[in-house]
Design an enzyme around this catalytic site. Structure first.
Site, PDB file in Angstrom:
ATOM      1  N   CYS A  98       0.864  -1.171   0.000  1.00  0.00           N
ATOM      2  CA  CYS A  98       0.000   0.000   0.000  1.00  0.00           C
ATOM      3  C   CYS A  98       0.902   1.222   0.000  1.00  0.00           C
ATOM      4  CB  CYS A  98      -0.902  -0.012   1.236  1.00  0.00           C
ATOM      5  SG  CYS A  98      -2.040   1.376   1.215  1.00  0.00           S
ATOM      6  N   GLY A  99       0.816   2.009  -1.073  1.00  0.00           N
ATOM      7  CA  GLY A  99       1.712   3.164  -1.219  1.00  0.00           C
ATOM      8  C   GLY A  99       1.398   4.255  -0.213  1.00  0.00           C
ATOM      9  N   HIS A 100       0.118   4.647  -0.167  1.00  0.00           N
ATOM     10  CA  HIS A 100      -0.214   5.729   0.771  1.00  0.00           C
ATOM     11  C   HIS A 100       0.014   5.248   2.202  1.00  0.00           C
ATOM     12  CE1 HIS A 100      -4.095   3.975   2.081  1.00  0.00           C
ATOM     13  NE2 HIS A 100      -3.917   4.779   3.095  1.00  0.00           N
ATOM     14  N   HIS A 218      -8.514  -3.739  -7.860  1.00  0.00           N
ATOM     15  CA  HIS A 218      -8.481  -2.274  -7.952  1.00  0.00           C
ATOM     16  C   HIS A 218      -8.777  -1.867  -9.404  1.00  0.00           C
ATOM     17  CE1 HIS A 218      -6.059  -2.963  -4.341  1.00  0.00           C
ATOM     18  NE2 HIS A 218      -6.207  -1.696  -4.018  1.00  0.00           N
ATOM     19  N   ASP A 244     -10.251   5.491  -3.382  1.00  0.00           N
ATOM     20  CA  ASP A 244      -9.048   6.009  -2.726  1.00  0.00           C
ATOM     21  C   ASP A 244      -9.114   7.536  -2.726  1.00  0.00           C
ATOM     22  OD1 ASP A 244      -6.427   6.626  -1.910  1.00  0.00           O
ATOM     23  OD2 ASP A 244      -5.634   4.840  -2.886  1.00  0.00           O
ATOM     24  N   CYS A 248      -3.328   7.126  -4.901  1.00  0.00           N
ATOM     25  CA  CYS A 248      -3.062   5.685  -4.825  1.00  0.00           C
ATOM     26  C   CYS A 248      -1.621   5.341  -5.248  1.00  0.00           C
ATOM     27  CB  CYS A 248      -4.056   4.886  -5.667  1.00  0.00           C
ATOM     28  SG  CYS A 248      -3.961   3.112  -5.314  1.00  0.00           S
ATOM     29  N   GLY A 249      -0.826   4.944  -4.280  1.00  0.00           N
ATOM     30  CA  GLY A 249       0.590   4.669  -4.553  1.00  0.00           C
ATOM     31  C   GLY A 249       0.801   3.470  -5.454  1.00  0.00           C
ATOM     32  N   THR A 250       0.096   2.362  -5.161  1.00  0.00           N
ATOM     33  CA  THR A 250       0.281   1.185  -6.009  1.00  0.00           C
ATOM     34  C   THR A 250      -0.399   1.411  -7.370  1.00  0.00           C
ATOM     35  OG1 THR A 250      -1.608   0.147  -4.876  1.00  0.00           O
ATOM     36  CG2 THR A 250       0.594  -0.494  -4.145  1.00  0.00           C
TER      37      THR A 250
HETATM   38  O1  PYC Z   1      -1.842   3.860  -1.968  1.00  0.00           O
HETATM   39  O2  PYC Z   1      -1.353   1.880  -2.750  1.00  0.00           O
HETATM   40  C1  PYC Z   1      -2.120   2.662  -2.237  1.00  0.00           C
HETATM   41  C2  PYC Z   1      -3.475   2.184  -1.875  1.00  0.00           C
HETATM   42  C3  PYC Z   1      -4.026   0.963  -2.128  1.00  0.00           C
HETATM   43  C4  PYC Z   1      -5.311   0.982  -1.596  1.00  0.00           C
HETATM   44  C5  PYC Z   1      -5.521   2.218  -1.026  1.00  0.00           C
HETATM   45  N1  PYC Z   1      -4.380   2.937  -1.215  1.00  0.00           N
END
Ligand code: PYC
Length: 322
Positions: A98-100, A218, A244, A248-250
């Site tokens: 999870c990036g965030h 996703h 999100d 969203c980082g990923t």
């Molecule tokens: O930031 O990767 C992310 C992420 C995945 C689901 C919610 N945020």
């Protein structure tokens, strides 16, 4: 006793730190979480799922949380050099990366005084990610290797006709499509959620998956940015059916993999990814064999440092929803 949240006479207390990363919340479990033992993080995640799923639900669902919350259970790292190890989860289950959440976790570790600005390795069930905490606050995450798995996949979506998108991995599995059904604004949140839920259902109906049959949980729609300094805006549907709040980082990592694969972005070039709130992750990626290695930079803020209380007499101590 129900697994994870024992109905014992003493009240259980769990220390958590809540933050938001460019809008999207993270709840880090600092103390009082389940004991998962040692070994590879992927195995410990399975132990969490098998033996302590009630704890996951209790942490992120009502009345203590909500479906937008991503939880991060801190566990002892495997490698002596790692700053931390974590397992991410939400209302629907468990996340690979999870990036965030990683940006929120690093900010939380700094809030606790456990790390200082600089380079810190964080272990996750899908690999170790290097992070850099800037003295002024932003965090850069060098994410897991990311790649486009299939390009231009058509899917028939009821009410919307043929929707074409790429399938890519950025630590989680994404279906990415351009050309939103309506403007990517917060006012259109319901229509966008409805659309992305239908896309996901159509992929499931047709048996369209990521590599090795992985579920695509996703869905990411791209459109023009509201701010001309950015490259694109996105709307990302998360596994639990909620969108999100951050870029969203990923999801940005999966997008970077597609952009490099198409030659629309060069290695190391900066991509400013705007989310639905207008907040931005700055990303770039370099080739690493057939995959890319994305870096995502954003900022988190701690909003609560508190203790959750589990009263053994509370009939909803494991959350309202199953
Ligand atoms: O930031 O990767 C992310 C992420 C995945 C689901 C919610 N945020």
């Amino acid at each position: 006793m129900v697994s994870g949240v024992p109905a014992r006479s003493a009240t259980r207390r769990v220390r958590v730190i809540d933050s938001h990363t460019e809008g999207e919340p993270t709840r880090v479990v600092v103390a009082g979480g389940p004991e998962l033992g040692r070994g590879p993080l992927a195995e410990r995640r399975e132990r969490f799922r098998r033996d302590h799923d009630a704890f996951r639900r209790a942490l992120v669902s009502e009345p203590r949380g909500s479906e937008v919350l991503v939880g991060a259970l801190l566990v002892p790292p495997e490698a002596p050099g790692s700053a931390a190890a974590t397992i991410f989860f939400n209302n629907a289950g468990y996340l690979g990366m999870c990036g965030h959440g990683t940006i929120g976790l690093v900010t939380t570790l700094a809030h606790l005084g456990r790390i200082r600005p600089g380079l810190h390795a964080i272990e996750t069930p899908v690999g170790t990610v290097d992070t850099v905490l800037d003295p002024s606050g932003p965090v850069t995450v060098r994410n897991v290797a990311s790649y486009r798995y299939r390009a231009a996949v058509p899917v028939e979506v009821p009410g919307h006709g043929t929707v074409v998108g790429d399938i890519a991995y950025g630590g989680n599995w994404f279906f990415l499509t351009d050309g939103p059904p309506t403007a990517l604004t917060l006012e259109n949140e319901r229509a966008l959620t409805e659309f992305t839920l239908r896309v996901r259902a159509a992929l499931e109906r047709d048996g369209v998956t990521g590599a090795d049959g992985a579920r695509i949980d996703h869905i990411e729609i791209s459109g023009p940015p509201a701010d001309r300094h950015n490259h694109a805006r996105n709307f990302v549907l998360c596994p639990g059916g909620i969108f999100d709040r951050s870029p969203c980082g990923t999801g940005t990592s999966a997008k970077l993999a597609c952009l490099l694969a198409d030659g629309r972005l060069g290695p190391g070039e900066v991509w400013r990814q705007e989310g639905i709130l207008g907040t931005v992750f700055e990303g770039s990626a370099v080739w690493e064999g057939p995959a890319v290695r994305p870096s995502i930079r954003g900022r988190a803020f701690v909003v609560a440092d508190s203790e959750l209380v589990f009263d053994p007499d509370d009939p909803f101590r494991e959350g309202l929803l199953p």
